[in-house]
Write a protein that holds these residues in place. Structure first.
Motif, mmCIF file in Angstrom:
data_model
loop_
_atom_site.group_PDB
_atom_site.id
_atom_site.type_symbol
_atom_site.label_atom_id
_atom_site.label_comp_id
_atom_site.label_asym_id
_atom_site.label_seq_id
_atom_site.Cartn_x
_atom_site.Cartn_y
_atom_site.Cartn_z
ATOM 1 N N ASN A 140 0.810 -1.218 0.000
ATOM 2 C CA ASN A 140 0.000 0.000 0.000
ATOM 3 C C ASN A 140 0.844 1.270 0.000
ATOM 4 O OD1 ASN A 140 -2.608 -1.137 -0.079
ATOM 5 N ND2 ASN A 140 -2.472 -1.665 2.082
ATOM 6 N N ALA A 143 -0.794 4.431 -1.166
ATOM 7 C CA ALA A 143 -2.005 4.960 -0.539
ATOM 8 C C ALA A 143 -1.720 6.298 0.115
ATOM 9 C CB ALA A 143 -2.548 3.965 0.481
ATOM 10 N N THR A 145 -2.840 7.681 2.653
ATOM 11 C CA THR A 145 -2.723 7.714 4.116
ATOM 12 C C THR A 145 -1.273 7.659 4.556
ATOM 13 O OG1 THR A 145 -3.160 5.379 3.933
ATOM 14 C CG2 THR A 145 -4.914 6.736 4.827
ATOM 15 N N ASN A 146 -0.427 7.100 3.704
ATOM 16 C CA ASN A 146 0.979 6.956 4.086
ATOM 17 C C ASN A 146 1.761 8.241 3.848
ATOM 18 O OD1 ASN A 146 0.083 4.416 4.330
ATOM 19 N ND2 ASN A 146 1.271 3.515 2.680
ATOM 20 N N ASN A 164 -12.055 9.453 2.644
ATOM 21 C CA ASN A 164 -11.471 8.165 2.249
ATOM 22 C C ASN A 164 -11.207 8.055 0.750
ATOM 23 O OD1 ASN A 164 -11.027 6.893 4.777
ATOM 24 N ND2 ASN A 164 -13.233 6.589 4.979
ATOM 25 N N LYS B 4 -8.824 9.828 8.015
ATOM 26 C CA LYS B 4 -7.691 10.744 7.989
ATOM 27 C C LYS B 4 -8.263 12.156 8.135
ATOM 28 C CE LYS B 4 -3.372 11.734 6.872
ATOM 29 N NZ LYS B 4 -2.300 11.205 7.694
ATOM 30 N N TRP B 72 -7.817 0.294 0.989
ATOM 31 C CA TRP B 72 -6.513 0.954 0.918
ATOM 32 C C TRP B 72 -5.795 0.874 2.255
ATOM 33 C CZ3 TRP B 72 -5.667 1.577 -3.999
ATOM 34 C CH2 TRP B 72 -6.751 1.830 -4.857
ATOM 35 N N ARG B 73 -6.582 0.650 3.306
ATOM 36 C CA ARG B 73 -6.017 0.421 4.629
ATOM 37 C C ARG B 73 -6.715 -0.801 5.198
ATOM 38 N NH1 ARG B 73 -7.691 5.893 6.811
ATOM 39 N NH2 ARG B 73 -8.906 4.496 8.118
#
Lengths: 406, 132
Positions: A140, A143, A145-146, A164, B4, B72-73
């Protein structure tokens, strides 16, 4: 040349890119993954390009790169100009690389400007990517979020990640769904981009995916973000691509027939945003209008097109944005695949694009355009032609090059 | 599912925290009377700095949407709907959001929706549900 008018404003009374030519190209191996570092791949590509142009490193007096060293955990661009200059022992009068600009072709556009401004004679433009190796370690890694620790303060992602939207595919899917709604575009039409790229990749020994692909394969492939499937997404790879830009008079001394930059497009007449722009025109429309305003050539003069396919919908939006087909008609234009096939009226993504060839991310399209114009494409060579168009980017990112072989 | 969260700034606070008082707040220019998004200290239409958040109706319609199937997570509950909702206050006034409270496959373009707020820490996320 008489001043050209665009949107009622007089602009473009100097089309400087016509004095710039591509004199050589190079590319490393393309793999998923490769046991070579980003710098090793970069050197493979750059040394090949310099030699292809009939030059030595002493001739290179400029370096350009998009997006420069840009490596927030995803190996999107592990090598930038700073690292390359010393490693290759270059002495440059100008160099530049950074993320903000008109998409993956920004390095070419900046390099051409440096030559036209009289700073350089030969600019080395490169783009290295090692996303495949990175994803071996972290599936991932791409992604969103990282990419930010703590609260998201990115200029644009902060408006999307809380909902999201964790991959660009969600935004591309919003464009696709809207295109389906406004123009009646169908999944079977969209599929033709993936099918065409796979058919072309079969003839490219360097391509990542070369096994035949059928409509049924496409329609049964995993849905990622409706209506976009896995096969609508490009394939990560490790690769580096380089091109040499030369002042037109200097390019004449080289072994290759110069490929002149006839016109460039780099415009954005909308907000730099993925959701505040026209969802079915995107920056591609602005880029196309600018490019055609800088040349007397017409879309009907184009013999082949290398159109960004990070996601299949983007190729469709480029077909329309560059006026290769009317707005809203890309679905009908590609239907059945004949028009865009290697033996069709407008062959596209002749090396398999990024969908099957590999996500070399920008310069791979320029490399392929030049290979075709020079008649070096081997089994995948299309009918001889002198004019090719390259475009890269999605959403607010976009740039294009109209290339003419002398 | 934990989201997030965005950084809260002087410009963006009304959008992200208007939900605390149950109101969707969108920036509006006092000089030319136009709404704009994302919020900023200047009007992109007329360059006036006389801008301020204004409560809007909270109604909207789906301009485009996608059903995301990919996790994605690891902690992501899929599928979920990402959409662009256009507000009735002004043509083109829109933002990315989620459509909640109905099966993802029931979402349609042009479907009328109304805002609902999902609180997480100091953020009230404006998401939308079907407006019956």
């Amino acid at each position: 040349m008489a001043p050209r008018v665009r949107e009622g404003r007089v602009m473009f009374d100097r089309i400087f890119e016509k004095d710039v030519a591509i004199s050589g190209v190079g590319q490393s191996a393309v793999g998923r993954p490769l046991a070579r570092s980003g710098m090793q791949l970069t050197l493979d590509a750059c040394l090949e390009a310099i030699a292809d142009a009939g030059l030595t490193r002493d001739d290179i007096d400029g370096v350009a790169c998009w997006p420069g060293d840009n490596n927030n955990g995803d190996a999107f661009s592990p090598v930038g100009p700073n690292a390359l200059i010393g490693t290759l022992g270059l002495k440059v009068n100008w160099y530049g690389g950074g993320y903000e600009g008109p998409g993956p072709l920004a390095g070419v556009i900046n390099g051409a400007m440096a030559i036209a401004a009289g700073l350089c004679r030969h600019v080395l433009v490169f783009r290295t990517i090692t996303e495949a190796s990175r994803r071996q370690v972290d599936k991932n890694a791409g992604a969103l979020t990282n990419k930010t620790v703590g609260r998201d303060s990115s200029f644009f992602w902060q408006w999307y990640t809380p909902f999201n939207v964790l991959s660009a595919i969600n935004l591309m899917a919003l464009y696709t769904q809207r295109h389906f709604h406004e123009y009646g575009t169908t999944p079977e039409q969209l599929a033709q981009i993936a099918l065409t790229c796979r058919a072309n990749a079969a003839l490219n020994p360097k391509a990542i995916y070369r096994t035949p692909l059928s409509m049924d394969d496409y329609l049964s492939s995993r849905m990622i973000s409706t209506p976009l499937r896995l096969l609508d997404c490009d394939v990560h790879c490790d690769a580096s691509t380089a091109i040499i830009l030369s002042r037109a008079d200097a390019a004449k001394d080289g072994p290759n027939r110069p490929i002149r930059i006839e016109a460039m497009g780099a415009a954005l007449h909308q907000p730099w945003s993925w959701d505040q722009i026209d969802l079915t025109a995107t920056a591609a429309r602005d880029v196309g209008e600018m490019m055609w305003a800088r040349t007397d050539l017409k879309p009907s003069d184009v013999g082949s097109a290398q159109l960004y396919d990070g996601f299949s919908i983007l190729t469709m939006l480029w077909l329309e944005g560059l006026k290769l087909c009317p707005r809203g008609e890309s679905g009908r234009y590609v239907e059945g695949g004949q028009r865009i096939a290697r033996n069709g009226e407008l062959p596209i993504n002749t090396n398999g694009g990024q969908l099957s060839g590999g996500r070399t991310h920008g310069l791979g399209y320029v490399h392929e355009a030049c290979s075709q114009l020079w008649g070096r494409a081997g089994d995948r060579q299309v009918k001889p032609h002198n004019v090719s168009v390259v475009a890269a980017g999605g959403g607010p990112l976009g740039g294009s090059l109209l290339l003419v072989r002398e | 599912m934990t989201r997030k969260l965005p950084a809260i700034t002087a410009d963006s606070a009304p959008f992200w925290q208007g939900g605390e008082s149950g109101q969707l707040q969108i920036h509006k220019c006092a000089a030319c009377n136009r709404y704009f998004h994302p919020p900023a200290p200047i009007c992109p239409s007329c360059c006036s700095r006389e801008v301020a958040p204004q409560p809007v109706s909270g109604k909207g319609k789906v301009l485009s949407f996608t059903i995301n199937h990919q996790a994605w997570r690891p902690d992501l509950d899929v599928p979920y709907v990402v959409a662009i909702v256009e507000l009735p206050e002004q043509t083109g006034l829109r933002f990315v959001t989620n459509i909640v409270g109905l099966p993802p496959e029931a979402v349609r373009i042009d479907m009328p929706v109304r805002v609902r707020f999902e609180q997480q820490e100091d953020v009230w996320l404006p998401v939308f549900e079907k407006d019956e």
